[in-house]
Design a protein around this motif. Structure first.
Motif, short mmCIF file in Angstrom:
data_model
loop_
_atom_site.label_atom_id
_atom_site.label_comp_id
_atom_site.label_asym_id
_atom_site.label_seq_id
_atom_site.Cartn_x
_atom_site.Cartn_y
_atom_site.Cartn_z
N HIS A 6 -9.24 5.98 4.90
CA HIS A 6 -8.79 4.59 5.00
C HIS A 6 -9.91 3.61 4.66
CE1 HIS A 6 -6.12 6.85 7.74
NE2 HIS A 6 -5.19 6.05 7.25
N ASN A 51 0.62 6.02 7.26
CA ASN A 51 -0.19 6.92 6.44
C ASN A 51 0.49 7.20 5.11
OD1 ASN A 51 -2.60 8.43 6.25
ND2 ASN A 51 -1.49 10.32 6.61
N MET A 54 0.19 4.16 2.94
CA MET A 54 -1.18 4.01 2.43
C MET A 54 -1.40 4.90 1.22
SD MET A 54 -3.46 2.04 4.29
CE MET A 54 -5.01 2.90 4.54
N ASN A 58 -1.58 2.01 -1.53
CA ASN A 58 -2.85 1.31 -1.37
C ASN A 58 -3.70 1.42 -2.64
OD1 ASN A 58 -5.74 0.85 -0.58
ND2 ASN A 58 -4.77 0.44 1.39
N LYS A 59 -3.88 0.30 -3.35
CA LYS A 59 -4.59 0.31 -4.63
C LYS A 59 -6.08 0.56 -4.45
CE LYS A 59 -1.29 -2.72 -6.99
NZ LYS A 59 -1.10 -4.02 -7.69
N ARG A 60 -6.64 0.07 -3.35
CA ARG A 60 -8.08 0.23 -3.13
C ARG A 60 -8.44 1.72 -2.99
NH1 ARG A 60 -11.21 -1.79 2.32
NH2 ARG A 60 -13.30 -1.09 1.76
N ILE A 61 -7.61 2.45 -2.24
CA ILE A 61 -7.85 3.88 -2.06
C ILE A 61 -7.70 4.61 -3.39
CG2 ILE A 61 -6.90 5.97 -1.01
CD1 ILE A 61 -6.22 4.22 1.44
N LYS A 62 -6.66 4.26 -4.14
CA LYS A 62 -6.42 4.90 -5.43
C LYS A 62 -7.61 4.69 -6.38
CE LYS A 62 -3.17 5.05 -9.30
NZ LYS A 62 -1.94 4.49 -9.90
#
Length: 267
Positions: A6, A51, A54, A58-62
Protein backbone atom coordinates in the motif's frame (compact mmCIF):
# COMPACT_ATOMS: atom_id res chain seq x y z
CA UNK A 1 11.41 -0.20 -0.84
CA UNK A 2 8.58 -0.58 1.68
CA UNK A 3 7.32 -4.06 2.56
CA UNK A 4 3.59 -3.25 2.53
CA UNK A 5 2.37 -2.83 -1.03
CA UNK A 6 0.00 0.00 0.00
CA UNK A 7 3.01 2.32 0.48
CA UNK A 8 5.01 2.03 -2.75
CA UNK A 9 6.69 5.41 -2.46
CA UNK A 10 8.15 7.42 -5.33
CA UNK A 11 11.80 6.35 -5.28
CA UNK A 12 11.39 4.79 -8.71
CA UNK A 13 11.09 8.35 -10.09
CA UNK A 14 14.80 8.91 -9.38
CA UNK A 15 15.57 6.85 -12.49
CA UNK A 16 18.09 4.82 -10.50
CA UNK A 17 18.10 1.03 -10.10
CA UNK A 18 15.22 0.27 -7.75
CA UNK A 19 14.13 -2.93 -5.99
CA UNK A 20 10.78 -3.05 -4.22
CA UNK A 21 10.16 -5.68 -1.57
CA UNK A 22 9.96 -8.18 -0.14
CA UNK A 23 6.35 -7.05 -0.40
CA UNK A 24 3.11 -8.68 0.71
CA UNK A 25 -0.49 -7.78 1.46
CA UNK A 26 -1.97 -8.63 -1.94
CA UNK A 27 -3.48 -11.86 -0.62
CA UNK A 28 -6.86 -11.71 1.13
CA UNK A 29 -7.96 -13.63 4.19
CA UNK A 30 -8.81 -17.27 3.47
CA UNK A 31 -12.51 -17.28 2.63
CA UNK A 32 -13.18 -20.73 4.13
CA UNK A 33 -11.76 -19.81 7.53
CA UNK A 34 -13.10 -16.24 7.36
CA UNK A 35 -16.63 -17.62 7.69
CA UNK A 36 -15.74 -18.86 11.18
CA UNK A 37 -14.06 -15.75 12.58
CA UNK A 38 -15.24 -15.24 16.15
CA UNK A 39 -15.22 -11.40 15.97
CA UNK A 40 -14.43 -8.34 13.83
CA UNK A 41 -15.84 -9.88 10.65
CA UNK A 42 -16.99 -6.51 9.30
CA UNK A 43 -13.52 -4.96 9.65
CA UNK A 44 -11.74 -7.87 8.01
CA UNK A 45 -14.26 -8.15 5.17
CA UNK A 46 -14.01 -4.39 4.58
CA UNK A 47 -10.23 -4.71 4.34
CA UNK A 48 -10.68 -7.53 1.84
CA UNK A 49 -12.85 -5.52 -0.54
CA UNK A 50 -10.69 -2.40 -0.22
CA UNK A 51 -7.70 -4.59 -1.04
CA UNK A 52 -9.38 -5.83 -4.22
CA UNK A 53 -10.13 -2.25 -5.28
CA UNK A 54 -6.54 -1.15 -4.57
CA UNK A 55 -5.11 -3.92 -6.73
CA UNK A 56 -7.47 -3.20 -9.63
CA UNK A 57 -7.59 0.59 -9.67
CA UNK A 58 -4.75 2.24 -7.69
CA UNK A 59 -2.57 3.96 -10.32
CA UNK A 60 0.26 4.79 -7.91
CA UNK A 61 0.76 1.12 -7.03
CA UNK A 62 0.60 0.10 -10.68
CA UNK A 63 3.24 2.67 -11.69
CA UNK A 64 5.57 1.76 -8.84
CA UNK A 65 5.37 -1.95 -9.66
CA UNK A 66 5.85 -1.51 -13.37
CA UNK A 67 8.69 1.02 -13.03
CA UNK A 68 10.67 -1.02 -10.46
CA UNK A 69 13.65 -2.91 -11.87
CA UNK A 70 12.88 -5.86 -9.60
CA UNK A 71 9.83 -6.60 -7.47
CA UNK A 72 10.33 -9.15 -4.70
CA UNK A 73 7.21 -10.93 -3.41
CA UNK A 74 7.29 -12.16 0.19
CA UNK A 75 5.15 -15.25 -0.52
CA UNK A 76 4.37 -17.32 -3.59
CA UNK A 77 0.67 -16.45 -3.35
CA UNK A 78 1.56 -12.74 -3.45
CA UNK A 79 3.82 -13.45 -6.44
CA UNK A 80 0.96 -15.13 -8.32
CA UNK A 81 -1.37 -12.18 -7.65
CA UNK A 82 1.24 -9.68 -8.84
CA UNK A 83 1.82 -11.75 -11.99
CA UNK A 84 -1.92 -11.82 -12.70
CA UNK A 85 -2.52 -8.09 -12.26
CA UNK A 86 0.66 -6.18 -13.14
CA UNK A 87 3.36 -6.08 -15.81
CA UNK A 88 6.62 -6.18 -13.86
CA UNK A 89 10.03 -6.02 -15.50
CA UNK A 90 11.28 -8.76 -13.20
CA UNK A 91 9.47 -10.56 -10.37
CA UNK A 92 11.14 -12.71 -7.71
CA UNK A 93 10.05 -14.54 -4.54
CA UNK A 94 11.92 -14.26 -1.26
CA UNK A 95 10.45 -14.34 2.29
CA UNK A 96 10.86 -11.19 4.38
CA UNK A 97 11.69 -13.21 7.49
CA UNK A 98 14.67 -15.46 8.17
CA UNK A 99 16.00 -17.71 10.90
CA UNK A 100 18.46 -16.12 13.30
CA UNK A 101 21.16 -18.67 14.00
CA UNK A 102 24.59 -18.73 15.57
CA UNK A 103 26.67 -21.68 16.70
CA UNK A 104 25.56 -21.15 20.30
CA UNK A 105 21.88 -21.12 19.38
CA UNK A 106 21.73 -24.28 17.29
CA UNK A 107 20.28 -27.09 19.35
CA UNK A 108 22.52 -30.11 19.56
CA UNK A 109 21.66 -33.50 18.10
CA UNK A 110 21.87 -34.94 21.61
CA UNK A 111 19.32 -32.43 22.93
CA UNK A 112 16.85 -33.24 20.13
CA UNK A 113 17.27 -36.99 20.63
CA UNK A 114 16.70 -36.70 24.37
CA UNK A 115 13.65 -34.45 23.98
CA UNK A 116 11.88 -36.79 21.58
CA UNK A 117 13.14 -40.17 22.84
CA UNK A 118 10.72 -40.66 25.73
CA UNK A 119 7.74 -38.34 25.25
CA UNK A 120 5.24 -39.06 28.00
CA UNK A 121 3.23 -35.90 27.41
CA UNK A 122 3.23 -34.14 24.04
CA UNK A 123 3.83 -30.43 24.66
CA UNK A 124 2.28 -28.12 22.08
CA UNK A 125 2.76 -24.35 21.64
CA UNK A 126 0.41 -21.86 20.01
CA UNK A 127 1.95 -18.38 20.11
CA UNK A 128 0.37 -15.14 18.95
CA UNK A 129 -2.00 -12.36 19.79
CA UNK A 130 -5.46 -13.79 20.44
CA UNK A 131 -7.29 -12.13 17.59
CA UNK A 132 -9.72 -13.30 14.87
CA UNK A 133 -7.15 -13.40 12.05
CA UNK A 134 -5.02 -15.97 13.92
CA UNK A 135 -8.06 -18.22 14.48
CA UNK A 136 -7.45 -19.42 18.06
CA UNK A 137 -11.02 -20.72 17.93
CA UNK A 138 -9.89 -23.18 15.22
CA UNK A 139 -7.25 -24.45 17.63
CA UNK A 140 -9.74 -24.94 20.48
CA UNK A 141 -12.37 -26.53 18.22
CA UNK A 142 -9.73 -28.97 16.97
CA UNK A 143 -8.51 -29.79 20.48
CA UNK A 144 -12.07 -30.67 21.49
CA UNK A 145 -11.91 -33.51 18.94
CA UNK A 146 -8.68 -35.19 20.05
CA UNK A 147 -8.78 -38.59 21.76
CA UNK A 148 -5.34 -38.87 23.31
CA UNK A 149 -4.84 -37.79 26.92
CA UNK A 150 -1.06 -37.33 26.93
CA UNK A 151 -1.17 -33.75 25.62
CA UNK A 152 -0.43 -30.35 27.13
CA UNK A 153 -1.12 -27.18 25.17
CA UNK A 154 0.21 -23.69 25.98
CA UNK A 155 -1.39 -20.68 24.26
CA UNK A 156 0.92 -17.70 24.72
CA UNK A 157 -0.16 -14.17 23.85
CA UNK A 158 -2.31 -11.22 24.82
CA UNK A 159 -5.51 -10.06 23.22
CA UNK A 160 -9.20 -10.88 23.31
CA UNK A 161 -10.52 -12.83 26.33
CA UNK A 162 -13.43 -14.48 24.47
CA UNK A 163 -11.46 -17.61 23.63
CA UNK A 164 -9.93 -17.88 27.11
CA UNK A 165 -13.29 -17.48 28.84
CA UNK A 166 -14.99 -20.12 26.69
CA UNK A 167 -12.28 -22.78 26.83
CA UNK A 168 -12.97 -25.53 29.39
CA UNK A 169 -10.24 -27.95 28.30
CA UNK A 170 -8.10 -28.84 31.31
CA UNK A 171 -5.02 -29.61 29.20
CA UNK A 172 -4.97 -26.09 27.70
CA UNK A 173 -3.13 -23.33 29.60
CA UNK A 174 -3.40 -19.68 28.53
CA UNK A 175 -0.41 -17.48 29.27
CA UNK A 176 -0.71 -13.74 28.79
CA UNK A 177 1.82 -11.80 26.75
CA UNK A 178 5.29 -12.32 28.21
CA UNK A 179 8.80 -11.11 27.25
CA UNK A 180 10.52 -13.01 24.44
CA UNK A 181 13.24 -14.39 26.71
CA UNK A 182 10.58 -15.96 28.96
CA UNK A 183 9.08 -17.75 25.95
CA UNK A 184 12.46 -19.46 25.49
CA UNK A 185 11.79 -22.06 28.20
CA UNK A 186 8.54 -23.06 26.50
CA UNK A 187 10.34 -23.54 23.19
CA UNK A 188 12.95 -25.76 24.83
CA UNK A 189 10.25 -28.07 26.22
CA UNK A 190 7.94 -27.98 23.18
CA UNK A 191 7.52 -30.93 20.84
CA UNK A 192 5.10 -29.33 18.37
CA UNK A 193 4.14 -25.82 17.30
CA UNK A 194 0.74 -24.98 15.79
CA UNK A 195 -0.39 -22.15 13.50
CA UNK A 196 -4.12 -21.85 12.80
CA UNK A 197 -4.13 -18.47 11.05
CA UNK A 198 -6.57 -17.52 8.32
CA UNK A 199 -4.19 -14.83 7.03
CA UNK A 200 -0.44 -14.29 7.38
CA UNK A 201 2.55 -13.35 5.27
CA UNK A 202 5.59 -15.02 6.85
CA UNK A 203 4.82 -14.95 10.55
CA UNK A 204 7.91 -14.54 12.74
CA UNK A 205 6.83 -17.31 15.10
CA UNK A 206 7.21 -19.88 12.31
CA UNK A 207 10.89 -19.01 12.01
CA UNK A 208 11.29 -19.03 15.80
CA UNK A 209 9.97 -22.60 15.80
CA UNK A 210 12.53 -23.53 13.15
CA UNK A 211 15.29 -21.89 15.18
CA UNK A 212 14.39 -24.20 18.07
CA UNK A 213 14.01 -27.30 15.88
CA UNK A 214 10.32 -27.59 16.76
CA UNK A 215 8.13 -28.89 13.88
CA UNK A 216 5.08 -26.84 12.93
CA UNK A 217 1.56 -28.05 12.19
CA UNK A 218 -0.17 -25.36 10.15
CA UNK A 219 -2.99 -24.47 7.83
CA UNK A 220 -1.66 -24.90 4.29
CA UNK A 221 -2.01 -21.27 3.18
CA UNK A 222 -0.04 -18.00 2.93
CA UNK A 223 3.66 -18.02 3.81
CA UNK A 224 3.29 -21.24 5.80
CA UNK A 225 2.57 -23.05 2.54
CA UNK A 226 5.96 -21.94 1.18
CA UNK A 227 8.16 -22.36 4.25
CA UNK A 228 6.93 -25.58 5.92
CA UNK A 229 8.17 -28.62 4.02
CA UNK A 230 6.77 -32.12 4.33
CA UNK A 231 9.86 -33.33 6.18
CA UNK A 232 9.89 -30.40 8.67
CA UNK A 233 6.21 -30.05 9.59
CA UNK A 234 2.61 -30.81 8.73
CA UNK A 235 0.37 -28.76 6.44
CA UNK A 236 -3.40 -29.14 6.78
CA UNK A 237 -5.41 -28.51 3.59
CA UNK A 238 -8.15 -25.89 3.96
CA UNK A 239 -11.33 -27.03 2.23
CA UNK A 240 -14.05 -26.63 4.85
CA UNK A 241 -13.97 -25.82 8.54
CA UNK A 242 -15.13 -29.20 9.83
CA UNK A 243 -12.55 -31.05 7.75
CA UNK A 244 -9.77 -28.76 8.99
CA UNK A 245 -10.65 -29.27 12.67
CA UNK A 246 -10.92 -33.01 12.14
CA UNK A 247 -7.59 -33.20 10.28
CA UNK A 248 -5.76 -31.17 12.96
CA UNK A 249 -7.18 -33.36 15.73
CA UNK A 250 -6.31 -36.59 13.92
CA UNK A 251 -2.77 -35.43 13.24
CA UNK A 252 -2.22 -34.41 16.88
CA UNK A 253 -3.52 -37.83 18.01
CA UNK A 254 -1.19 -39.52 15.53
CA UNK A 255 1.85 -37.54 16.67
CA UNK A 256 1.02 -38.04 20.35
CA UNK A 257 0.94 -41.79 19.72
CA UNK A 258 4.08 -41.73 17.53
CA UNK A 259 6.35 -38.86 18.66
CA UNK A 260 9.25 -40.45 16.75
CA UNK A 261 7.72 -38.86 13.64
CA UNK A 262 8.31 -35.47 15.25
CA UNK A 263 11.89 -36.41 16.02
CA UNK A 264 12.57 -36.97 12.32
CA UNK A 265 11.06 -33.57 11.50
CA UNK A 266 12.94 -31.81 14.33
CA UNK A 267 16.21 -33.37 13.28
Amino acid sequence: GPAGYHEPGYLWKLKSPYIWGATSGFENINKVLAKRLYARKIILYTKKYLNILMIKFNKRIKKALEQSDIVVAATMSNKHIIESNFNCRRLEYFPENLMRLSKNDILSTEFIKEKYSNVKKLTILWIGNIEPRKMPNLLIDSLRCIKRKNIQVYCIGGGNNIIRDNCDLDFVTFINKIPRDEVEKYWKNAHLHIITSAHEANTTVLFEAMEHCVPTLTTDICGMHDIVKNNTGVKIPVDNYQNVTKAIAEKIDELAANPNKLYDMAF
